[in-house]
Design a protein around this motif. Structure first.
Motif, PDB file in Angstrom:
ATOM      1  N   PHE A   1     133.898 120.688   1.023  1.00 21.12           N
ATOM      2  CA  PHE A   1     133.368 119.521   0.319  1.00 21.12           C
ATOM      3  C   PHE A   1     134.131 118.305   0.830  1.00 21.12           C
ATOM      4  N   SER A   2     133.444 117.440   1.556  1.00 21.55           N
ATOM      5  CA  SER A   2     134.102 116.273   2.147  1.00 21.55           C
ATOM      6  C   SER A   2     133.478 114.992   1.614  1.00 21.55           C
ATOM      7  N   PRO A   3     134.294 113.942   1.406  1.00 20.18           N
ATOM      8  CA  PRO A   3     133.717 112.657   0.995  1.00 20.18           C
ATOM      9  C   PRO A   3     132.941 111.985   2.119  1.00 20.18           C
ATOM     10  N   ASP A   4     133.106 112.481   3.347  1.00 23.55           N
ATOM     11  CA  ASP A   4     132.373 111.937   4.495  1.00 23.55           C
ATOM     12  C   ASP A   4     132.075 113.076   5.473  1.00 23.55           C
ATOM     13  N   PRO A   5     131.023 113.873   5.184  1.00 27.44           N
ATOM     14  CA  PRO A   5     130.726 115.033   6.034  1.00 27.44           C
ATOM     15  C   PRO A   5     130.476 114.674   7.495  1.00 27.44           C
ATOM     16  N   ALA A   6     129.858 113.523   7.753  1.00 27.84           N
ATOM     17  CA  ALA A   6     129.579 113.144   9.137  1.00 27.84           C
ATOM     18  C   ALA A   6     130.879 112.936   9.909  1.00 27.84           C
TER      19      ALA A   6
ATOM     20  N   GLN B   1     133.846 114.113   9.066  1.00 30.86           N
ATOM     21  CA  GLN B   1     134.611 115.353   9.050  1.00 30.86           C
ATOM     22  C   GLN B   1     133.927 116.453   9.867  1.00 30.86           C
ATOM     23  N   LYS B   2     132.642 116.204  10.219  1.00 27.21           N
ATOM     24  CA  LYS B   2     131.827 117.202  10.917  1.00 27.21           C
ATOM     25  C   LYS B   2     131.751 118.496  10.112  1.00 27.21           C
ATOM     26  N   SER B   3     131.556 118.300   8.811  1.00 27.59           N
ATOM     27  CA  SER B   3     131.456 119.442   7.903  1.00 27.59           C
ATOM     28  C   SER B   3     130.015 119.582   7.422  1.00 27.59           C
ATOM     29  N   ASN B   4     129.790 120.508   6.524  1.00 31.08           N
ATOM     30  CA  ASN B   4     128.452 120.807   6.015  1.00 31.08           C
ATOM     31  C   ASN B   4     127.870 119.582   5.292  1.00 31.08           C
ATOM     32  N   PRO B   5     126.746 119.027   5.763  1.00 34.21           N
ATOM     33  CA  PRO B   5     126.188 117.828   5.118  1.00 34.21           C
ATOM     34  C   PRO B   5     125.717 118.073   3.687  1.00 34.21           C
ATOM     35  N   LEU B   6     125.465 119.332   3.335  1.00 35.53           N
ATOM     36  CA  LEU B   6     125.048 119.638   1.967  1.00 35.53           C
ATOM     37  C   LEU B   6     126.219 119.602   0.992  1.00 35.53           C
ATOM     38  N   LEU B   7     127.439 119.582   1.532  1.00 37.19           N
ATOM     39  CA  LEU B   7     128.632 119.593   0.686  1.00 37.19           C
ATOM     40  C   LEU B   7     129.306 118.220   0.732  1.00 37.19           C
ATOM     41  N   ASP B   8     128.580 117.228   0.230  1.00 35.59           N
ATOM     42  CA  ASP B   8     129.092 115.860   0.172  1.00 35.59           C
ATOM     43  C   ASP B   8     129.826 115.684  -1.156  1.00 35.59           C
ATOM     44  N   LEU B   9     131.130 115.511  -1.090  1.00 34.05           N
ATOM     45  CA  LEU B   9     131.943 115.462  -2.305  1.00 34.05           C
ATOM     46  C   LEU B   9     131.587 114.260  -3.181  1.00 34.05           C
ATOM     47  N   ARG B  10     131.284 113.130  -2.556  1.00 30.75           N
ATOM     48  CA  ARG B  10     130.929 111.942  -3.342  1.00 30.75           C
ATOM     49  C   ARG B  10     129.613 112.163  -4.089  1.00 30.75           C
ATOM     50  N   GLU B  11     128.684 112.829  -3.446  1.00 30.04           N
ATOM     51  CA  GLU B  11     127.422 113.137  -4.112  1.00 30.04           C
ATOM     52  C   GLU B  11     127.654 114.121  -5.255  1.00 30.04           C
ATOM     53  N   PHE B  12     128.503 115.098  -5.009  1.00 29.61           N
ATOM     54  CA  PHE B  12     128.708 116.140  -6.015  1.00 29.61           C
ATOM     55  C   PHE B  12     129.324 115.584  -7.296  1.00 29.61           C
ATOM     56  N   VAL B  13     130.305 114.694  -7.169  1.00 25.49           N
ATOM     57  CA  VAL B  13     130.955 114.179  -8.380  1.00 25.49           C
ATOM     58  C   VAL B  13     130.042 113.219  -9.144  1.00 25.49           C
ATOM     59  N   GLY B  14     128.895 112.852  -8.542  1.00 20.58           N
ATOM     60  CA  GLY B  14     127.900 112.059  -9.259  1.00 20.58           C
ATOM     61  C   GLY B  14     126.775 112.908  -9.808  1.00 20.58           C
ATOM     62  N   ASP B  15     126.824 114.209  -9.545  1.00 22.63           N
ATOM     63  CA  ASP B  15     125.781 115.135  -9.980  1.00 22.63           C
ATOM     64  C   ASP B  15     125.747 115.217 -11.507  1.00 22.63           C
ATOM     65  N   THR B  16     124.539 115.220 -12.063  1.00 20.92           N
ATOM     66  CA  THR B  16     124.400 115.234 -13.523  1.00 20.92           C
ATOM     67  C   THR B  16     124.965 116.508 -14.134  1.00 20.92           C
TER      68      THR B  16
END
Length: 510
Positions: A108-113, A115-130
């Motif tokens: 889970f990265s705050p900047d997957p691009a 970090q070249k990590s999994n784009p589905l595991l965007d940490l910033r998006e996740f912490v905004g998840d309902t």
């Protein structure tokens, strides 16, 4: 020197207030010798509530949060205390957000691009998840417990194997509705949220394709709502927010490759122009350009969890949710019978489907090129009343519209002259409202109904013209009065001048 002393005092105070396990992170250095935690990061730590600091200390002590670099990543999210508390109590997120602990595929990265990590595991998006914000985190879907310090057999036990779940997506609706179809469970999180999504989805075109025909190209929960950044529909960041919904639907429906092979009920290839047509339509412009959330988007007409291609009879029902009066007028009209006989969609036959333009008076009339005449010429050639009625509609509307264009500019003109324009302004407002009602009454396709609606518009136009005449008469009266006053003053001034001249002569004679 003073600034340095203050910084030292603040740093010392921060160090003392932090739990013991966290303090070494303040002095940790990167490979280039610079401190990992910036002054701003230290300031964020200093501003943390006591409970958050305790949770932070516990996470560091358990080595789930094991480095200053990991702490820096969490601080970069700028979370409010309540969300930081949730994050620090979830070992799943803590572990999977540590770049030194997991591979990029599971990071889970705050900047997957970057970090070249999994784009589905965007940490910033996740912490905004309902779900995250309501306390339902990783374990809610993946299994296990947020307090586990290592992977357990319970994790992913309820999931199909990886190759199967990507090939066959039919498991997703049942998986999501384990919670979303349980009223008792959902009541603890959002009592107002519907719990009938699955039953609707099963009867939808998407549901039939996915669940019965095993077509995994069909949309399911994840297709529309996303994965780790799901937000409530009211959020502007939500993929199903009304203003974002056309693009969400367009991911599939505007993609020729994705829609290849699908056909309409009539057997024709499924079109992919709907989104572009909608964006150019009166509804699309109202929603996307003017921000009118009352304007319909895809779900407003097709439904959300139970979307189906609209049948002829249901098209008008979708339109009537907003245009109720027009529907009532149409029901009592002679066109209702003709439309049912020919199986035409009531509203769509004249206004179109996705590319609905703002209707103008140019559609009406008995001349070639007008919508009314062209239809009557084909389907009601022997009925002279049809063209006669549409001709009268057009003549009346042209008269009222041209009258409105004639009187409206006088409002500014008269105001600039300092005249009372309230009567004219009121008459123009009445005319606009009456014109709106008159155009609406055309859906009755009855000359009597139309004339009764047009009468107030004609009266308002007469009032407007009378107001202009009255104002102009008042202006002319003022002009004449002013000229008379100027003339009187001039005569008086001349008389005074002559009198003074006479008095001057008398003094000289003495």
């Amino acid at each position: 020197m003073t600034a340095i002393l203050i910084a030292c005092v603040v740093a010392a105070a921060t160090t003392e207030s932090l739990p013991e396990p966290v303090r070494p992170f303040l002095s940790a250095k990167a490979k280039d010798g610079t401190k990992v935690l910036s002054d701003k990061d230290v300031e964020k730590l200093a501003q943390m509530p006591e409970r958050t600091r305790q949770l932070l200390g516990a996470a560091v002590e358990s080595v789930i949060l094991g480095s200053a670099d990991h702490l820096r990543i969490l601080l970069s999210l700028d979370l409010p205390p309540q969300d930081m508390d949730l994050l620090l109590q979830d070992n799943c997120i803590l572990c999977h957000s540590d770049p030194g602990n997991v591979r990029p595929r599971a990071l889970f990265s705050p900047d997957p691009a970057k970090q070249k990590s999994n784009p589905l595991l965007d940490l910033r998006e996740f912490v905004g998840d309902t779900h995250f914000r309501r306390g339902l985190s990783c374990s809610g879907c993946h299994g296990g417990s947020p307090k586990d310090e290592s992977m357990t057999e319970a994790i992913a036990k309820r999931w199909p194997k990886e190759d199967e779940r990507h090939r066959d997506r039919s498991w997703i609706p049942d998986f999501c509705t384990r919670c979303h179809s349980d009223p008792a469970f959902m009541r603890g999180f959002n009592p107002t949220l519907a719990t009938d999504q699955l039953s609707k989805y099963k009867e939808s075109k998407h549901g039939i394709l996915l669940l019965r025909e095993k077509d995994s190209r069909a949309a399911q929960c994840v297709s529309c709502h996303g994965v780790h950044g799901i937000r409530a529909a009211k959020s502007r960041k939500s993929a199903v927010n009304p203003q974002r919904l056309p693009d969400t639907c367009g991911v599939c429906h505007a993609n020729p490759q994705h829609m290849a092979g699908y056909k309409t009920d009539s057997g024709e290839p499924m079109p992919v122009s709907q989104v572009a047509e909608y964006k150019a339509s009166v509804h699309g412009k109202a929603l996307l350009e003017k921000g009118d959330l009352g304007a319909p988007s895809c779900a407003g007409c097709h439904g959300s969890h139970a979307p189906m291609p609209p049948a002829v009879a249901s098209v008008a029902q979708a339109c009537r949710r907003c245009h109720a009066l027009n529907g009532q007028l149409f029901d009592a009209s002679r066109h209702k019978i003709a439309f049912e006989k020919n199986k035409w969609p009531e509203c769509g036959q004249c206004h179109g489907k996705h590319a609905i333009a703002r209707p103008t008076d140019a559609l009406i009339g008995d001349r070639p090129g007008t919508l009314c005449h062209d239809c009557h010429a084909q389907h009601a050639r022997d009925n002279a009343l049809c063209d006669k009625t549409s001709a009268r509609f057009r003549a009346a509307l042209d008269e009222l519209s041209s009258g409105r264009a004639e009187v409206a500019p006088h409002e500014i003109e008269l105001a600039e002259k300092g005249l009372d324009v309230e009567p004219l302004s009121r008459a123009v407002t009445e005319l606009d409202e009456a014109l709106l009602q008159t155009r609406s009454r055309m859906h009755s396709f009855d000359l009597g109904t139309f004339e009764r609606a047009a009468a107030p518009a004609g009266e308002a136009l007469v009032k407007a013209r009378q107001s202009i005449d009255t104002a102009n008469a008042d202006y002319r009266f003022r002009q004449r009065g002013l000229l008379a006053a100027i003339g009187s003053i001039g005569v008086l001034a001349l008389a005074i001048a002559l009198k003074l001249r006479e008095l001057g002569r008398r003094r000289k004679g003495q």
